[in-house]
Design a protein around this motif. Sequence first.
Motif, short mmCIF file in Angstrom:
data_model
loop_
_atom_site.label_atom_id
_atom_site.label_comp_id
_atom_site.label_asym_id
_atom_site.label_seq_id
_atom_site.Cartn_x
_atom_site.Cartn_y
_atom_site.Cartn_z
N TRP A 119 1.22 -4.53 4.95
CA TRP A 119 -0.02 -4.50 4.62
C TRP A 119 -0.41 -5.13 3.32
CZ3 TRP A 119 -2.90 -1.01 1.19
CH2 TRP A 119 -4.16 -0.96 1.16
N GLU A 120 0.50 -4.96 2.36
CA GLU A 120 0.25 -5.30 1.01
C GLU A 120 0.41 -6.90 1.08
OE1 GLU A 120 3.37 -5.18 -1.98
OE2 GLU A 120 1.86 -3.94 -2.97
N GLU A 121 1.31 -7.51 1.79
CA GLU A 121 1.42 -9.01 1.85
C GLU A 121 0.37 -9.58 2.48
OE1 GLU A 121 4.59 -11.76 4.14
OE2 GLU A 121 5.45 -10.13 3.21
N ALA A 122 -0.12 -8.97 3.69
CA ALA A 122 -1.35 -9.20 4.41
C ALA A 122 -2.65 -9.35 3.61
CB ALA A 122 -1.66 -8.59 5.76
N CYS A 123 -2.75 -8.52 2.76
CA CYS A 123 -3.87 -8.41 1.87
C CYS A 123 -3.93 -9.50 0.90
CB CYS A 123 -4.24 -6.95 1.29
SG CYS A 123 -4.42 -6.00 2.58
N ALA A 124 -3.00 -9.43 -0.01
CA ALA A 124 -2.94 -10.48 -1.15
C ALA A 124 -3.87 -10.39 -2.23
CB ALA A 124 -2.71 -11.83 -0.57
N ALA A 125 -4.42 -9.21 -2.77
CA ALA A 125 -5.34 -8.92 -3.37
C ALA A 125 -5.23 -7.63 -3.98
CB ALA A 125 -6.94 -8.78 -2.53
N THR A 126 -6.52 -7.11 -4.36
CA THR A 126 -6.53 -5.73 -5.10
C THR A 126 -6.30 -4.91 -3.61
OG1 THR A 126 -7.56 -6.35 -7.11
CG2 THR A 126 -7.70 -3.91 -6.35
N VAL A 127 -5.58 -3.81 -4.04
CA VAL A 127 -5.62 -2.77 -2.85
C VAL A 127 -5.92 -1.34 -3.44
CG1 VAL A 127 -4.63 -4.04 -0.99
CG2 VAL A 127 -3.26 -2.72 -2.68
N MET A 128 -6.57 -0.56 -2.36
CA MET A 128 -6.90 0.78 -2.83
C MET A 128 -6.66 1.54 -1.86
SD MET A 128 -10.84 1.35 -3.71
CE MET A 128 -11.57 2.89 -3.83
N THR A 129 -6.43 2.94 -2.11
CA THR A 129 -6.22 3.94 -1.42
C THR A 129 -6.56 5.51 -2.05
OG1 THR A 129 -4.29 5.05 0.21
CG2 THR A 129 -3.76 4.23 -2.11
N SER A 130 -6.40 6.50 -1.32
CA SER A 130 -6.80 7.71 -2.03
C SER A 130 -5.96 8.96 -1.55
CB SER A 130 -8.17 8.13 -1.65
OG SER A 130 -8.39 8.39 -0.53
N SER A 131 -5.98 9.93 -2.06
CA SER A 131 -5.18 11.39 -1.45
C SER A 131 -5.97 12.34 -2.22
CB SER A 131 -3.79 11.27 -2.32
OG SER A 131 -3.43 12.57 -2.19
N GLU A 132 -6.16 13.70 -1.48
CA GLU A 132 -6.52 14.77 -2.05
C GLU A 132 -5.88 15.15 -3.28
OE1 GLU A 132 -7.09 17.86 1.05
OE2 GLU A 132 -8.58 16.79 1.96
N CYS A 133 -6.32 15.66 -4.20
CA CYS A 133 -6.00 15.83 -5.57
C CYS A 133 -4.71 16.99 -5.46
CB CYS A 133 -7.07 16.38 -6.59
SG CYS A 133 -7.54 18.16 -6.57
N ASP A 134 -4.70 17.88 -4.49
CA ASP A 134 -3.57 18.80 -4.31
C ASP A 134 -2.58 18.40 -3.70
OD1 ASP A 134 -4.84 18.94 -1.82
OD2 ASP A 134 -5.10 21.10 -1.98
N GLU A 135 -2.34 16.85 -3.21
CA GLU A 135 -1.32 16.57 -2.54
C GLU A 135 -0.45 15.74 -3.25
OE1 GLU A 135 -3.31 15.69 1.75
OE2 GLU A 135 -3.68 13.94 0.25
N SER A 136 0.50 16.35 -3.72
CA SER A 136 1.37 15.98 -4.91
C SER A 136 2.52 14.86 -4.22
CB SER A 136 2.09 16.67 -5.66
OG SER A 136 3.04 17.84 -4.78
N ARG A 137 3.20 15.10 -3.18
CA ARG A 137 4.11 14.24 -2.41
C ARG A 137 3.27 12.78 -2.25
NH1 ARG A 137 8.34 16.56 1.53
NH2 ARG A 137 8.91 14.41 1.32
N PRO A 138 2.20 12.85 -1.39
CA PRO A 138 1.67 11.36 -1.40
C PRO A 138 1.18 10.76 -2.56
CG PRO A 138 0.75 13.13 0.28
CD PRO A 138 1.35 13.89 -0.66
N GLN A 139 0.87 11.40 -3.58
CA GLN A 139 0.35 10.78 -4.83
C GLN A 139 1.68 10.21 -5.43
OE1 GLN A 139 -1.96 13.10 -7.42
NE2 GLN A 139 -3.15 13.91 -5.62
N ASP A 140 2.71 10.87 -5.28
CA ASP A 140 4.09 10.49 -5.84
C ASP A 140 4.59 9.08 -5.33
OD1 ASP A 140 4.46 12.49 -7.85
OD2 ASP A 140 5.78 13.80 -6.46
N TRP A 141 4.34 9.36 -3.78
CA TRP A 141 4.55 8.21 -2.99
C TRP A 141 3.75 6.70 -3.52
CZ3 TRP A 141 2.31 4.68 0.29
CH2 TRP A 141 2.72 3.93 1.02
N HIS A 142 2.48 6.97 -3.73
CA HIS A 142 1.55 5.91 -4.35
C HIS A 142 2.20 5.42 -5.58
CE1 HIS A 142 -1.11 7.77 -1.24
NE2 HIS A 142 -1.64 6.72 -1.00
#
Length: 135
Positions: free
Chosen positions: A83-106
């Motif tokens: 996805w990152e390669e296809a975008c070649a720009a600034t990319v954005m995402t989000s997570s609920e504040c209590d989701e530590s594992r997804p936030q660590d992955w990001h």
Amino acid sequence: MVEVASAGRADIDWLVREDASSGEAWVSRCVALGEYLVAREAGEIVGFLRFSRFWGRVPYMEMIRVLPEHRRSGVGTALFLAWEEACAATVMTSSECDESRPQDWHRRNGFSETGAIELPGLQSVPEVFFIKQIG
């Protein structure tokens, strides 16, 4: 070996089942617009990434999901990197504040926290936003 490609019409039933909160009409719309990537191992879908464009411009990763038995094996990272390669720009995402594992992955994948927003009535906890500059 993980293979990542844009989802096609033949993938819709699987996506409707695995991205259950979206519904068939939305999944079909996203597939038609090229807003799904699917990861396959041995020809079977094992994960997906759904995205859109925030403000119609900034690629926004809405959902990334890997089947439980394929997690922590590089499938999510393969989806993200394609996805990152296809975008070649600034990319954005989000997570609920209590989701530590997804936030660590990001964070492991180069995202930086950029702020949070509360959406009373829609979510029980604030949403934390992350951005990453590509290139």
